[in-house]
Design a protein around this motif. Sequence first.
Motif, PDB file in Angstrom:
ATOM      1  N   ASN A   1      -6.809   8.355   5.587  1.00  0.00           N
ATOM      2  CA  ASN A   1      -5.450   8.284   5.043  1.00  0.00           C
ATOM      3  C   ASN A   1      -4.963   6.836   5.034  1.00  0.00           C
ATOM      4  O   ASN A   1      -4.930   6.177   6.077  1.00  0.00           O
ATOM      5  N   GLU A   2      -4.608   6.357   3.874  1.00  0.00           N
ATOM      6  CA  GLU A   2      -4.073   4.999   3.781  1.00  0.00           C
ATOM      7  C   GLU A   2      -2.761   4.922   4.537  1.00  0.00           C
ATOM      8  O   GLU A   2      -1.932   5.824   4.475  1.00  0.00           O
TER       9      GLU A   2
ATOM     10  N   TYR B   1      -2.492   4.923   7.785  1.00  0.00           N
ATOM     11  CA  TYR B   1      -2.674   5.443   9.140  1.00  0.00           C
ATOM     12  C   TYR B   1      -3.489   4.459   9.976  1.00  0.00           C
ATOM     13  O   TYR B   1      -4.307   3.704   9.453  1.00  0.00           O
TER      14      TYR B   1
ATOM     15  N   THR C   1      -9.041   3.219   1.994  1.00  0.00           N
ATOM     16  CA  THR C   1      -9.402   4.559   2.477  1.00  0.00           C
ATOM     17  C   THR C   1     -10.869   4.763   2.813  1.00  0.00           C
ATOM     18  O   THR C   1     -11.194   5.675   3.579  1.00  0.00           O
TER      19      THR C   1
ATOM     20  N   GLN D   1      -0.702   8.913  11.922  1.00  0.00           N
ATOM     21  CA  GLN D   1       0.486   8.243  11.381  1.00  0.00           C
ATOM     22  C   GLN D   1       1.041   7.317  12.465  1.00  0.00           C
ATOM     23  O   GLN D   1       1.258   7.735  13.600  1.00  0.00           O
TER      24      GLN D   1
END
Length: 284
Positions: free
Chosen positions: A195-196, A198, A229, A247
């Motif tokens: 996940n970009e 994170y 990613t 996150q």
Amino acid sequence: MEKKILHILTGRDKQITPEETIKQPLPHQNFRFANPFIVIHHLPPEEIKPGSQLRIHPHPHRGFSPVTFTLQGEGFHRDNAGHDNIVKAGDVQWMFAGKGLLHSEGPTPNLLKNGGVQEFIQIWVNAPAAHKWDAPFYQSAKKEEQPPVLVQPGVELRLASGSFDGKIGPLKSHTPVISVVGTVKADINLSIKANEGYWTLLYIANGSASVNGNDIDKYQLVVFDKANTDIDIRTTADTTLLFLSAQPIDEPIAAKDNFVMNTKEEIEQAMEDYKNGVFGALSH
């Protein structure tokens, strides 16, 4: 696009009891936290002789979750919020300490009596300030309850928490946390879409691999840049790995001893509360 590697951190020896020494790749002198990931401790395979007395006696926590991935052997957990459980090889337990509790942990009486091999990874997952004073809770997932991910011959990876590879892990967290653990045979390629934005980490517990063109050995932790990613892994030996992604929690961190809070004053309060018995009692 390919994720850039920010750090390759080698776990250093850290003595956690008079009898036991673990590998600690996080925090590291070159990189402290990837909030919410505060600590990573790995107990490499340890031969326990029959009749041993190893254990970590009751101690306090506040403000975060110790999460334990049992790689070999079996361990017990007991706390003064009423939770009492055994986790075996492949199982994962997640204890949220919240406003504070006491717990004890270690090899099970059965393992101590009969002997065997013990190995685990424990991580500390921070909680946002809004939840640090919530009531404690405990959850665990057996090996068979964790869905397989990145499925192909020679790959036995399981999703313990979060949403990944079209699956959802059984363990829940206050903010999105993806955790994948397991083994990969030698000479296998894995392509991961992270996940970009994170924090994303990869720890090699045993074995070795090439990660985005970098050679990574056992006891090493890869910390990736939050941008992009793509992560390409090629194992160069039979490998045990832990993949983590979460996150970010963009809040101040104050961490000392067994407490993870937001300010120095909150840490001092936690230490004072423990001294004054606010955390309660746990006999053993």
